[in-house]
Design a protein around this motif. Structure first.
Motif, PDB file in Angstrom:
ATOM      1  N   ASP A 468      34.092   3.707  13.583  1.00 13.65           N
ATOM      2  CA  ASP A 468      33.082   2.997  14.366  1.00 13.65           C
ATOM      3  C   ASP A 468      32.401   3.899  15.385  1.00 13.65           C
ATOM      4  O   ASP A 468      31.631   3.417  16.221  1.00 13.65           O
ATOM      5  CB  ASP A 468      33.704   1.796  15.075  1.00 13.65           C
ATOM      6  N   THR A 470      33.991   5.732  17.686  1.00 17.35           N
ATOM      7  CA  THR A 470      34.857   6.021  18.837  1.00 17.35           C
ATOM      8  C   THR A 470      35.375   7.448  18.725  1.00 17.35           C
ATOM      9  O   THR A 470      35.824   7.878  17.667  1.00 17.35           O
ATOM     10  CB  THR A 470      36.045   5.051  18.885  1.00 17.35           C
ATOM     11  N   ASP A 486      33.570   5.302  23.958  1.00 17.23           N
ATOM     12  CA  ASP A 486      33.186   4.116  23.197  1.00 17.23           C
ATOM     13  C   ASP A 486      32.063   4.455  22.222  1.00 17.23           C
ATOM     14  O   ASP A 486      31.056   5.074  22.598  1.00 17.23           O
ATOM     15  CB  ASP A 486      32.731   3.014  24.165  1.00 17.23           C
ATOM     16  N   LYS A 488      29.803   2.658  20.878  1.00 18.33           N
ATOM     17  CA  LYS A 488      28.524   1.963  21.061  1.00 18.33           C
ATOM     18  C   LYS A 488      27.866   2.304  22.389  1.00 18.33           C
ATOM     19  O   LYS A 488      26.672   2.601  22.442  1.00 18.33           O
ATOM     20  CB  LYS A 488      28.747   0.455  20.955  1.00 18.33           C
ATOM     21  N   THR A 489      28.649   2.267  23.475  1.00 17.64           N
ATOM     22  CA  THR A 489      28.067   2.462  24.808  1.00 17.64           C
ATOM     23  C   THR A 489      28.175   3.893  25.306  1.00 17.64           C
ATOM     24  O   THR A 489      27.516   4.249  26.286  1.00 17.64           O
ATOM     25  CB  THR A 489      28.756   1.539  25.819  1.00 17.64           C
TER      26      THR A 489
END
Length: 497
Positions: A468, A470, A486, A488-489
């Motif tokens: 993902d 990470t 993270d 995504k962020t």
């Protein structure tokens, strides 16, 4: 004291007399004395062994709960203490210690040298299974992750002495060693032993031995000798032993297996010498030879790729254990000889999104420069250079990298590199470098969690990326935290410490 000195002088004087001056009677007397002393010593050892066996077989009362060494230190259950027979118990971290992220900004009052950020640092701990007031690991030697985010770390565990009943080791006031080897960290943060041994265990009176084809708990494996770590699709962990030049598999059933390198006798313990056999040879795994093997990676076919640093080669171990060479040689082409900026560095190996191997690392040319190069190896033998950087810091013009200490591909195809001494994780896209985590060219930084624009990483090392996006960042130094980015962020947090 005076009488003792007189006895010493007399004994020394007799020791230097010729045998003819001592006489047969004196020699016989000394002989009988030696026999008596040996018999007494053997009797003493037998008595000690008998007492030890009686202690192990005698039912032991449940030990009382250990007094907490600190006000907030919880009492430990009897199940966590060593068994009467001396078996080592490795403590898991599977009980939540917090309901969510915690911010740590203080030093530990007892071990301020070893735990916690300094006055300017900030750790945002997102692993809720770790205690907030002390370390759980001493040093992270290697790390690798699976697509689902499961992390395997080669490290030495630490717990409070009160949790184990064992005395503290070295200069730690209340920490005790808790196993050396590989720990498994689930995506939710639970920490459990995977392949560990007693950190104080010796084999045959030696600390150093390959120790394979036996139970991990009975071996003398040590991550400080490992050059790389990779996880197979079925969850077995493979490591490269740089000192003994072998590839080992740490199986889920608790055994360490010799895969390749070191010759047929790589696992044979010799009490008089270390069983090392470096070299270069393809063939069946246990006949093959490596020299200072480093980074490891699995390709799409389930083959294990080995960055054979000492042989300037990339090797392949197929599922049957046969070793072949993908490429050998440090130069890109015959006209590349003697050009350090073109040198192929086989320190790390990763697979790119197309399934091609990418190797890289930094090569120190004494009194000249440090050359950080990355190359992609194509099936037709072509070598594509992705980065050629000199020592320093620069993203534009001539790229500069202080020291390359890790590689990882993001799912979108972006290549990340750890720039150790520049305290940066940088990304490489179409031949251009840019900063990903950390501040541009800062030489002295502290660990700071938070948004990517504010986060700081002190001496980043090995990298691994989950499916993902990470990313886990292994620290280079002792007692520093392992960080999590993270996917995504890009927010940075502390995952292990």
């Amino acid at each position: 004291m005076k009488n003792s000195l007189v006895r010493v002088v007399i004994v020394l004087g007799i020791a230097f007399l010729p045998l003819s001056a001592i006489g047969p009677a004196a020699l016989a007397q000394d002989f009988l004395k030696d026999l008596t002393q040996k018999a007494a010593e053997e009797a003493r050892r037998a008595a000690e062994q008998k007492a030890k066996e009686a202690l192990q077989t005698k039912p032991q009362p449940a030990p009382a709960s250990k007094a907490s060494p600190r006000p907030n230190e919880p009492a430990m259950s009897d199940a966590a203490l060593p068994s009467p027979g001396g078996a080592w118990t490795f403590l898991e971290r599977t009980t939540p210690q917090a309901g969510g992220p915690r911010t740590i900004t203080h030093k530990d009052q007892i071990l301020e040298r070893y735990f916690g950020p300094d006055e300017r640092s900030r750790w945002i701990v997102t692993n809720r299974y770790l205690p907030a007031d002390r370390l759980s690991f001493g040093k992270f030697f290697e790390a690798a992750c699976m697509p689902d985010g499961t992390l395997f770390v080669a490290a030495g565990g630490l717990v409070s002495a009160g949790e184990t009943g064992r005395p503290p080791q070295g200069n730690r006031v209340w920490y005790a060693d808790d196993g050396i080897g590989v720990w498994r960290v689930d995506p939710d943060g639970r920490v459990t032993p995977f392949a560990l041994r007693d950190p104080l265990r010796k084999i045959g009176g030696q600390w150093s031995t390959t120790g394979c084809n036996i139970k991990v708990a009975e071996s003398a494996i040590h991550p400080s000798r490992w050059g790389g770590l990779a996880v197979s699709p079925n969850g077995d962990v493979y490591v490269s032993e740089t000192e003994y030049h072998v590839i080992l598999k740490l199986r889920g059933d608790g055994y360490v297996e010799h895969v390749a390198g070191g010759g047929e006798n790589a696992c044979v313990r010799d009490p008089w010498k270390k069983t090392k056999k470096p070299g270069y040879q393809d063939g069946p795994g246990r006949q093959a030879l490596f020299k200072d093997p480093g980074g490891l990676a699995f390709d799409r076919g389930g083959n294990l790729l080995v960055a054979d640093w000492g042989n300037c080669a990339l090797r392949r171990i197929d599922p049957a254990g046969n070793v072949t060479t993908v490429r050998k040689g440090c130069s890109m082409a015959p006209d590349g000889e003697g050009k350090p900026e073109k040198r192929i560095n086989y320190r790390f190996v990763v697979m790119d999104p197309q399934g091609l191997p990418v190797v890289g690392g930094s090569w120190v040319h004494p009194s000249v420069d440090i050359y950080s190069n990355i190359h992609r190896l194509h099936p037709d033998g072509r070598v594509e250079q992705l980065l050629s950087a000199l020592k320093g810091y620069a993203n534009s013009g001539q790229p500069r990298v202080e020291f390359l200490n890790g590689l990882a591909y993001l799912p979108d195809g972006t290549l990340l590199i750890s720039d150790d001494a520049n305290n940066l994780v940088r990304k490489l896209e179409r031949g251009r470098l840019s900063d990903w985590i950390g501040a541009s060219g800062e030489r002295w930084v502290i660990d700071m969690d938070g948004p990517a624009s504010q986060a700081r990483v002190q001496r980043p090392g090995g990298l691994c990326a989950a499916g993902d996006g990470t990313v886990f960042i292994k620290p280079v130094e002792f007692y520093r935290p392992l960080r999590k980015v993270d996917g995504k962020t890009l927010a940075v947090s502390t995952w292990l410490y």
